[in-house]
Design a protein around this motif. Structure first.
Motif, PDB file in Angstrom:
ATOM      1  N   VAL A   1       0.862  -1.185   0.000  1.00 26.32           N
ATOM      2  CA  VAL A   1       0.000   0.000   0.000  1.00 26.32           C
ATOM      3  C   VAL A   1       0.900   1.237   0.000  1.00 26.32           C
ATOM      4  O   VAL A   1       1.708   1.426   0.915  1.00 26.32           O
ATOM      5  CB  VAL A   1      -0.904   0.034   1.248  1.00 26.32           C
ATOM      6  CG1 VAL A   1      -1.796   1.278   1.218  1.00 26.32           C
ATOM      7  CG2 VAL A   1      -1.752  -1.228   1.343  1.00 26.32           C
ATOM      8  N   GLY A   2       0.776   2.050  -1.026  1.00 22.92           N
ATOM      9  CA  GLY A   2       1.532   3.303  -1.088  1.00 22.92           C
ATOM     10  C   GLY A   2       0.647   4.454  -0.633  1.00 22.92           C
ATOM     11  O   GLY A   2      -0.496   4.566  -1.075  1.00 22.92           O
ATOM     12  N   VAL A   3       1.169   5.284   0.261  1.00 23.35           N
ATOM     13  CA  VAL A   3       0.379   6.400   0.783  1.00 23.35           C
ATOM     14  C   VAL A   3       1.046   7.718   0.417  1.00 23.35           C
ATOM     15  O   VAL A   3       2.237   7.919   0.667  1.00 23.35           O
ATOM     16  CB  VAL A   3       0.222   6.320   2.318  1.00 23.35           C
ATOM     17  CG1 VAL A   3      -0.738   7.400   2.811  1.00 23.35           C
ATOM     18  CG2 VAL A   3      -0.255   4.940   2.757  1.00 23.35           C
ATOM     19  N   GLN A   4       0.281   8.603  -0.191  1.00 24.82           N
ATOM     20  CA  GLN A   4       0.783   9.950  -0.492  1.00 24.82           C
ATOM     21  C   GLN A   4      -0.110  10.986   0.197  1.00 24.82           C
ATOM     22  O   GLN A   4      -1.241  10.696   0.612  1.00 24.82           O
ATOM     23  CB  GLN A   4       0.806  10.190  -2.003  1.00 24.82           C
ATOM     24  CG  GLN A   4       1.787   9.272  -2.720  1.00 24.82           C
ATOM     25  CD  GLN A   4       2.193   9.792  -4.089  1.00 24.82           C
ATOM     26  OE1 GLN A   4       1.362   9.842  -4.987  1.00 24.82           O
ATOM     27  NE2 GLN A   4       3.463  10.163  -4.246  1.00 24.82           N
ATOM     28  N   ALA A   5       0.427  12.195   0.308  1.00 25.22           N
ATOM     29  CA  ALA A   5      -0.349  13.290   0.889  1.00 25.22           C
ATOM     30  C   ALA A   5      -1.235  13.880  -0.209  1.00 25.22           C
ATOM     31  O   ALA A   5      -0.858  13.914  -1.384  1.00 25.22           O
ATOM     32  CB  ALA A   5       0.594  14.345   1.447  1.00 25.22           C
ATOM     33  N   ASP A   6      -2.394  14.339   0.207  1.00 31.52           N
ATOM     34  CA  ASP A   6      -3.376  14.889  -0.741  1.00 31.52           C
ATOM     35  C   ASP A   6      -2.805  15.875  -1.755  1.00 31.52           C
ATOM     36  O   ASP A   6      -3.143  15.830  -2.931  1.00 31.52           O
ATOM     37  CB  ASP A   6      -4.464  15.633   0.057  1.00 31.52           C
ATOM     38  CG  ASP A   6      -5.728  14.798   0.157  1.00 31.52           C
ATOM     39  OD1 ASP A   6      -5.767  13.725  -0.472  1.00 31.52           O
ATOM     40  OD2 ASP A   6      -6.657  15.235   0.868  1.00 31.52           O
ATOM     41  N   GLY A   7      -1.949  16.767  -1.291  1.00 27.41           N
ATOM     42  CA  GLY A   7      -1.450  17.820  -2.186  1.00 27.41           C
ATOM     43  C   GLY A   7      -0.237  17.424  -3.007  1.00 27.41           C
ATOM     44  O   GLY A   7       0.337  18.259  -3.719  1.00 27.41           O
ATOM     45  N   ALA A   8       0.163  16.160  -2.891  1.00 29.38           N
ATOM     46  CA  ALA A   8       1.363  15.701  -3.610  1.00 29.38           C
ATOM     47  C   ALA A   8       1.182  14.224  -3.924  1.00 29.38           C
ATOM     48  O   ALA A   8       1.920  13.380  -3.434  1.00 29.38           O
ATOM     49  CB  ALA A   8       2.600  15.927  -2.739  1.00 29.38           C
ATOM     50  N   SER A   9       0.200  13.920  -4.773  1.00 32.51           N
ATOM     51  CA  SER A   9      -0.214  12.522  -4.909  1.00 32.51           C
ATOM     52  C   SER A   9      -0.266  12.010  -6.347  1.00 32.51           C
ATOM     53  O   SER A   9      -1.201  11.297  -6.723  1.00 32.51           O
ATOM     54  CB  SER A   9      -1.599  12.349  -4.271  1.00 32.51           C
ATOM     55  OG  SER A   9      -2.530  13.217  -4.899  1.00 32.51           O
ATOM     56  N   PRO A  10       0.726  12.333  -7.178  1.00 33.57           N
ATOM     57  CA  PRO A  10       0.618  11.901  -8.580  1.00 33.57           C
ATOM     58  C   PRO A  10       0.575  10.386  -8.759  1.00 33.57           C
ATOM     59  O   PRO A  10      -0.147   9.897  -9.638  1.00 33.57           O
ATOM     60  CB  PRO A  10       1.885  12.489  -9.230  1.00 33.57           C
ATOM     61  CG  PRO A  10       2.820  12.785  -8.109  1.00 33.57           C
ATOM     62  CD  PRO A  10       1.961  13.111  -6.923  1.00 33.57           C
ATOM     63  N   ILE A  11       1.299   9.653  -7.908  1.00 36.12           N
ATOM     64  CA  ILE A  11       1.318   8.189  -8.077  1.00 36.12           C
ATOM     65  C   ILE A  11      -0.010   7.595  -7.609  1.00 36.12           C
ATOM     66  O   ILE A  11      -0.618   6.768  -8.304  1.00 36.12           O
ATOM     67  CB  ILE A  11       2.514   7.571  -7.310  1.00 36.12           C
ATOM     68  CG1 ILE A  11       3.833   8.035  -7.943  1.00 36.12           C
ATOM     69  CG2 ILE A  11       2.423   6.051  -7.301  1.00 36.12           C
ATOM     70  CD1 ILE A  11       5.093   7.589  -7.209  1.00 36.12           C
ATOM     71  N   ALA A  12      -0.462   8.039  -6.427  1.00 36.14           N
ATOM     72  CA  ALA A  12      -1.749   7.534  -5.920  1.00 36.14           C
ATOM     73  C   ALA A  12      -2.871   7.874  -6.896  1.00 36.14           C
ATOM     74  O   ALA A  12      -3.739   7.040  -7.171  1.00 36.14           O
ATOM     75  CB  ALA A  12      -2.035   8.120  -4.535  1.00 36.14           C
ATOM     76  N   ASP A  13      -2.855   9.077  -7.452  1.00 32.93           N
ATOM     77  CA  ASP A  13      -3.907   9.466  -8.402  1.00 32.93           C
ATOM     78  C   ASP A  13      -3.924   8.550  -9.618  1.00 32.93           C
ATOM     79  O   ASP A  13      -4.992   8.099 -10.049  1.00 32.93           O
ATOM     80  CB  ASP A  13      -3.688  10.917  -8.874  1.00 32.93           C
ATOM     81  CG  ASP A  13      -4.064  11.915  -7.789  1.00 32.93           C
ATOM     82  OD1 ASP A  13      -4.887  11.565  -6.922  1.00 32.93           O
ATOM     83  OD2 ASP A  13      -3.517  13.038  -7.806  1.00 32.93           O
ATOM     84  N   ALA A  14      -2.748   8.273 -10.169  1.00 32.15           N
ATOM     85  CA  ALA A  14      -2.695   7.421 -11.362  1.00 32.15           C
ATOM     86  C   ALA A  14      -3.215   6.029 -11.051  1.00 32.15           C
ATOM     87  O   ALA A  14      -3.951   5.435 -11.848  1.00 32.15           O
ATOM     88  CB  ALA A  14      -1.266   7.349 -11.897  1.00 32.15           C
ATOM     89  N   ILE A  15      -2.859   5.510  -9.879  1.00 31.54           N
ATOM     90  CA  ILE A  15      -3.327   4.159  -9.527  1.00 31.54           C
ATOM     91  C   ILE A  15      -4.836   4.169  -9.279  1.00 31.54           C
ATOM     92  O   ILE A  15      -5.559   3.292  -9.767  1.00 31.54           O
ATOM     93  CB  ILE A  15      -2.548   3.627  -8.305  1.00 31.54           C
ATOM     94  CG1 ILE A  15      -1.091   3.362  -8.716  1.00 31.54           C
ATOM     95  CG2 ILE A  15      -3.194   2.351  -7.751  1.00 31.54           C
ATOM     96  CD1 ILE A  15      -0.188   2.898  -7.607  1.00 31.54           C
TER      97      ILE A  15
END
Ligand code: AN7
Length: 408
Positions: free
Chosen positions: A263-277
């Motif tokens: 599980v990869g966790v990113q912060a809302d304002g810096a989430s390009p990887i989470a967004d793509a997934i």
């Protein structure tokens, strides 16, 4: 030991281990080291590993460098139970891999001991990196240890004070850019070439070789098994990919018969990887002006996005993004309930675990490891802001007792 070869993570092109490569010459994508496992069985390694201390270099047969290592005795960090998360998921055991207990206070030391040893193998005397903070602090320390010159590029005003102090005090030349981490990273290869410096960002595949040892440790700490889930904060995406490489190597060795879900966790304002997934897209869309209180992962154009996206997908894992408020709350809960003080970026994994536990993702009997990547003392400002000023009290017993019994 010696690396067998280098390989592109995207097109599979193969290169000699003697080359100094950060990008594939064919397609421009990332490079990984393929470790020569010929003759390395679990039966062969097990007794050798067991007789060495529980530290990073215990796993030296799988680390592709030679000669005496540049080391500050890194690795061997605790795996601590996080009990408060159990309130949200019955019969699930949660753990924090406390990487803040490495020599400079972050997981980066794993990468640097191997990366700087590699620089030494190559006869390099000047090293460089772009950094949100921890990479610069770690590289500065290992460069000092190796007697090398160190240059670090950081975003002006965007780096936590503890990390800046470490880089400066370890004697690095600190260059503060009027820009973001991504601006620094975007220029690093050309700057390094102009300065004849060896790049030790996580695009350097030897960094990730060191970082993969955290997976070996987790496996040992769980009684020679992998967790069901491994949750990791994601900035450039190097660390998540490194864990995956470590678990895969254990699998290839026959040391374990299954792999964890990542599980990869990113912060809302810096989430390009989470967004793509989350959008099931194949490419990321870089974020121009990344924003989050977790300055370590304030990264809009992550260098290792392909490696990490592939790892998460291959593991049948998932990605999520969490708002700053959840990160800070997780940081605070971990400190108050468990006594673990980690920096905000590190608490992203705990925030992710909390969210997923509430959503009912974890099944009874499962074990979940949250990677806590850096020490809380790195970034005290982020924490102190949430407390009111402490009014001074008369140094008398009466005044002190009254203050201790008053409203907290
Ligand atoms: C505490 O120091 O990128 O996904 O330049 O310091 O492997 O990038 C720091 C990253 C997580 C993200 N937690 O790891 C740097 C830098 C902490 C960090 C990450 C970082 P990657």
């Amino acid at each position: 030991m010696q690396a067998a070869r280098l390989e592109c993570v995207q097109c599979g092109a193969s290169f000699s281990a003697q080359e100094e490569l950060y990008e594939c010459e064919e397609c421009g994508d990332g490079i990984r080291v393929i470790v020569d496992m010929q003759g390395l069985s679990y039966e062969y390694l097990r007794p050798r590993w067991r007789e060495r201390p529980f530290r990073l270099w215990r796993y030296r047969e799988l680390l592709p460098v030679t000669g005496e290592e540049v080391s500050l005795d890194e690795g061997g960090t605790p795996l601590v139970q996080v009990r408060f998360l159990r309130d949200f998921a019955e019969d699930v055991r949660f753990f924090a891999k406390n990487e803040g207990l490495n020599p400079t206070g972050s997981f980066k030391d794993r990468g640097m001991t191997v990366g700087v040893t590699r620089a030494k193998n190559l006869g390099r005397t000047r090293v460089i990196c772009a950094s949100t903070g921890n990479t610069s602090a770690s590289l500065a320390a290992y460069a000092s240890r190796a007697g090398m010159e160190c240059i670090v590029l950081v975003p002006s005003g965007g780096i936590a004070k503890g990390k800046l102090a470490q880089a400066l005090f370890n004697g690095a030349r600190v260059i503060a850019l009027d820009g973001t981490f991504d601006d620094a990273m975007g220029n690093i290869l050309e700057v390094a070439e102009a300065l004849d410096a060896y790049v030790l960002n996580s695009i350097n595949p030897y960094r990730l070789e060191g970082q993969k040892t955290a997976a070996f440790e987790v496996w040992e700490q769980l009684g020679h098994d992998v967790p069901d889930w491994l949750i990791c904060p994601v900035g450039n995406g190097g660390n998540m990919a490194a864990y995956w490489k470590g678990f895969e190597e254990l699998f290839r060795l026959g040391a374990v018969g299954r792999l964890p879900r990542l599980v990869g966790v990113q912060a809302d304002g810096a989430s390009p990887i989470a967004d793509a997934i989350l959008r099931e897209e194949d490419e990321i869309v870089p974020v121009d002006d990344p924003k989050t209180v977790a300055s370590a992962i304030r990264i809009g154009n992550p260098a290792n996005w392909r490696k990490t996206m592939r790892a998460i997908r291959e593991s049948d894992g998932l990605a999520l993004k969490v708002p700053d408020a959840e990160i800070l709350r997780a940081q605070s809960l971990l400190a108050r309930e468990e006594g673990l003080f980690v920096e905000p970026a590190s608490a992203a994994s705990i925030a992710g675990a909390l969210r997923l536990a509430k959503e009912g993702l974890f099944r009874p009997g499962e074990r979940v490891v949250c990677v806590c990547t850096g020490h809380g003392l790195k970034d005290p400002d982020a924490v102190l802001e949430s407390f009111p000023d402490i009014p001074p009290v008369e140094p008398t017993v009466e005044a002190i007792v009254a203050a201790a019994q008053g409203e907290p």
